[in-house]
Design an enzyme around this catalytic site. Structure first.
Site, PDB file in Angstrom:
ATOM      1  N   ASP A 265      76.257  -3.883  47.701  1.00 14.88           N
ATOM      2  CA  ASP A 265      76.188  -3.133  46.439  1.00 14.88           C
ATOM      3  C   ASP A 265      75.647  -4.313  45.250  1.00 14.88           C
ATOM      4  O   ASP A 265      75.623  -5.146  45.377  1.00 14.88           O
ATOM      5  CB  ASP A 265      77.673  -2.800  46.067  1.00 14.88           C
TER       6      ASP A 265
HETATM    7  C1  BGC Z   1      76.586   1.511  42.820  1.00 15.02           C
HETATM    8  C2  BGC Z   1      75.796   1.988  43.895  1.00 15.02           C
HETATM    9  C3  BGC Z   1      74.328   1.770  43.753  1.00 15.02           C
HETATM   10  C4  BGC Z   1      73.960   0.842  43.108  1.00 15.02           C
HETATM   11  C5  BGC Z   1      72.451   0.990  42.631  1.00 15.02           C
HETATM   12  C6  BGC Z   1      75.800   0.270  42.000  1.00 15.02           C
HETATM   13  O1  BGC Z   1      76.518   0.141  40.693  1.00 15.02           O
HETATM   14  O2  BGC Z   1      78.055   1.036  43.023  1.00 15.02           O
HETATM   15  O3  BGC Z   1      76.587   2.986  44.494  1.00 15.02           O
HETATM   16  O4  BGC Z   1      73.626   2.364  44.882  1.00 15.02           O
HETATM   17  O5  BGC Z   1      74.651   0.499  42.000  1.00 15.02           O
HETATM   18  O6  BGC Z   1      72.345   1.660  41.721  1.00 15.02           O
END
Ligand code: BGC
Length: 751
Positions: A265
């Site tokens: 993530d």
């Molecule tokens: C989120 C993810 C997301 C990523 C990219 C993170 O803050 O938890 O689910 O895919 O950002 O935007």
């Protein structure tokens, strides 16, 4: 086009090279077996090139190998539509004019359809859009289990039950990936709250992990064949889940045989050695606080960039680790960005809107109806619509799943299309803006005047349709914060009470990705539960209200009367939610940012396996509306079930067959649910657990037969002594029902 041609041009260059090699290099032949291509390409990479594959080169891309014509990987959020383009090096939207998309219903709506065919349509349509937008990895779907209604991100997931989430996620992934776009199943694992998501250490029993929190991920990998998976922000056994020895090496790779890529993530990596050793492949988003660009902290400083290269050179971590990562990444590239057979994709087609509409239609849950619905136009001269969500753009906000739809139909527009100028509208309440750590209070004078206006107009109307709920602002249904209360926000309870007083002819429809308290539920004649439905939401809502569509959605999570009736909150002990801070803020966390990690917090899942209806059933604490509940405008009668054998033998199965008749006056769809219960066992088992379900269309007056094959897998529990699945001999029950609390028939058998 450009990206596909590059390797071909290279083929020619190498194939007719100065030294006159005869055979074309293997990696250039796309018909060669995948693993041969991977090994061949790997052999050509330098150590530096291998390391370069393992970390971001921009906010949403990771590099390929330019020297060899191996293209980069383009990623995009998110589960409900392809997100608008983000700038290369900052979180700002790039402001393109060609990136508007179809907004599909939220995943919690998809789960509420209880229809895997809808999941397949969803995956196909979103996959085509992702491909058209030249994405190689779509960051979704999410299958974290709904543990608490306060979790700000439940709307991005598929409810409280691992069987439901698992059945729904598989067709989504399979259809999506037919476009040569990888699914990225998230957030693996135990990311069940947003508060302190950056580091909260989840203490959960091995049994609850195996029975509740992992099965949908397992299905996504083993049956769905997901090409990537996203590690979650939180910790398990003290280790961050993006480089977690047990979750990634032991379970995901060794047990489940995952051959895809683990992607962090954004900002989920925290340590080079662990990232090298414990299963991570691609590191994204490190050291960003959600506001600034990367210029102060270059991509080459990522944990899996220069620091990793140096550790490899010094022999502090084995070269094998980077070979394994590069293999996984090359495999992903061959499946996606270097896949010459993938289709071209399409954007905002009629078919995509039709898919969004059909999923929305089937997701709307009719919680209660004393006969006021469907609302017949000829019976009412004046229909008053009240509520902010009738007009609010609910694709805005919510965090990374925010969308830029080319078109949306609001609930008010949908109703106006069907009921014309009989419809009038007033807002009824105002939403406070989210401020740091709280929601702004709207001045009392504003609250009062909006309410007074709505109440006065409700008195004069023939019928009132209330459209409220949560929204996508912080502390509502929104990433990185949890809700602060189980109640509806913005004084909506008082408003609804006042409207009921003013006009008891009221339909209450709340749009939300979560359960909420409904103290007025007994006094409203009709109640609808609707998730975020995207582009076609208003049309779906109007069609259900008018009866053009017969509702068939079922709750993918329980709606408890009060928060303390929910397993995670029953003890009232903060250690069980949101956890307790035990120490210092980690140096790799940015307090108050989108990745707040708190001061070394730990949360304990004391309810263990008794999540959702498992808790309500077993502890005999009824939910206001039970998991699986959802009414129709018609009536379904469940006939006498037949069981093929009253004993299941090891390795065998029994078949349960049940006739269901539509005895009402309109066609409709019903979800027949089969729960299994173990009558006696040496360990605590839930009263019953969902193991099979089938959604069927039945014409008025007709009867269908539904058959389920119950296997050993449906009887077993996870035994913490042997660390394996186990069945104890004895008697079992099959509960067949229209919801987890509306069981119509029970059959017994022995094992
Ligand atoms: C989120 C993810 C997301 C990523 C990219 C993170 O803050 O938890 O689910 O895919 O950002 O935007």
């Amino acid at each position: 086009m450009k990206r596909i041609l590059l390797p071909v041009m290279l083929t020619l260059a190498l194939g007719t090279g100065a030294r006159g090699q005869q055979a074309l290099p293997l990696y250039l032949r796309t018909d060669a077996p995948l693993e041969e291509r991977v090994e061949d390409a790997l052999r050509r990479l330098t150590l530096e090139e291998k390391v370069a594959l393992c970390h971001a080169q921009s906010k949403f891309t990771s590099p390929g190998v330019p020297r060899l014509g191996i293209p980069e990987l383009m990623m995009s959020d998110g589960p409900h539509g392809v997100r608008a383009e983000i700038e290369w090096n900052s979180w700002n939207y790039a402001g393109w004019t060609s990136d508007s998309i179809t907004a599909f219903p939220a995943l919690t709506a998809l789960a509420a359809t209880w229809n895997p065919e809808m999941a397949a349509r969803y995956g196909k349509a979103i996959g085509e859009e992702a491909r058209y937008r030249e994405k190689d990895v779509l960051l979704g779907p999410g299958v974290n289990i709904y543990r608490t209604p306060l979790n700000g991100r439940n709307f991005e997931y598929m409810g409280e039950d691992p069987c439901l989430a698992g059945e729904m996620v598989v067709p989504y992934i399979q259809e999506l990936q037919k476009n040569g776009v990888a699914a990225c199943v998230k957030h693996y694992a135990l990311n069940n709250q947003e508060q302190w998501r950056g580091s909260v250490d989840v203490a959960v029993s091995e049994r609850a992990l195996r029975e509740i929190y992992l099965p949908a991920f397992r299905k996504a990998v083993v049956e769905g064949g997901s090409w990537t998976i996203m590690g979650s922000y939180n910790r398990y056994l003290g280790q961050h889940c993006c480089h977690n020895e047990v979750l990634l090496n032991d379970i995901l790779r060794r047990e489940w045989g995952f051959d895809g890529c683990v992607i962090t993530d954004w900002g989920g990596a925290h340590d080079t050695r662990e990232a090298a050793l414990y299963g991570l492949d691609i590191e994204m988003g490190t050291y960003t606080n959600g506001l600034t660009s990367e210029s102060a902290f270059g991509y080459d400083q990522y944990y899996l960039a220069t620091p990793y290269l140096e550790m490899l050179r010094r022999g502090e971590v084995p070269v094998q680790t980077v070979d394994d990562k590069a293999r996984n990444i090359l495999r992903l590239i061959f499946r996606t960005s270097m896949n010459p057979d993938r289709p071209w994709g399409s954007l905002c087609t009629e078919e995509h809107y039709a898919a969004a509409k059909a999923i929305g239609d089937e997701s709307i849950v009719l919680l209660k109806n004393e006969g006021i619905l469907p609302l017949q136009a000829d019976r009412y001269a004046q229909i008053l619509v009240v509520g902010d969500n009738a007009v609010r753009r609910l694709t805005d906000g919510g965090g990374s799943s925010e969308l830029k739809p080319r078109k949306t139909i609001s609930p008010l527009e949908g109703l106006q299309t069907l009921y014309g100028d009989k419809i009038s509208y007033t807002r009824g309440y105002a939403c406070g803006r989210p401020l740091y750590e709280r929601i702004e209070e709207v001045p009392e004078s504003v609250v009062d005047s909006l309410r007074r206006e709505a109440v006065a107009r409700a008195r004069r109307a023939d019928v009132v349709i209330y459209i409220g709920g949560l929204n996508k602002n912080a502390y509502q249904d929104c990433e990185s914060t949890d809700r602060q209360s189980y109640d509806l926000p913005f004084h909506q309870n008082e408003l609804i009470e006042a409207l009921i007083e003013a006009n008891p002819n009221i339909v209450v429809l709340n749009i939300t990705g979560n359960a909420y308290a409904m103290p007025w539920a007994d006094r409203v004649p009709a109640l609808l539960h609707v998730s975020y439905l995207g582009s076609m939401g208003g049309a779906s809502i109007a069609d259900v209200i008018s009866g053009r569509v017969n509702p068939s959605g079922k709750l993918p999570y329980s709606i408890p009367y009060r928060l303390s009736d929910c397993a995670a909150h029953a003890s009232g002990n903060p250690a069980h939610y949101p956890g307790i801070e035990r120490g210092e803020v980690s140096k790799t966390m940015i307090p108050g940012s989108f990745l707040d990690g708190g001061a070394d917090p730990q949360v304990t899942y004391a309810e263990e396996i008794l999540v959702g209806y498992r808790w309500h059933d077993t502890q005999k604490i009824p939910a206001r509306y039970a998991f699986g509940h959802g009414l129709s405008y018609t009536v379904f009668d469940y006939g006498k079930p037949e069981i093929s054998d009253n004993r299941m033998h090891p390795g065998g199965s029994v078949r349960i067959r049940i006739p269901v008749t539509n005895s009402g006056s309109c066609d409709g769809m019903e979800v027949i649910q089969l729960y299994i219960g173990d009558d006696q066992c040496s360990v605590l088992r839930p009263l019953k657990e969902l193991k099979h379900f089938r959604k069927v269309f039945i014409r008025a007056g007709e009867r269908v037969e539904v058959e389920f094959a119950v296997t050993e897998e449906d009887l077993r529990f996870y035994d913490e002594t042997s660390h394996d699945w186990k069945i104890e001999k004895g008697s079992f029950k099959g509960y067949i029902g229209s919801s987890s609390s509306d069981i119509r028939r029970v059959v017994s058998f022995r094992y």
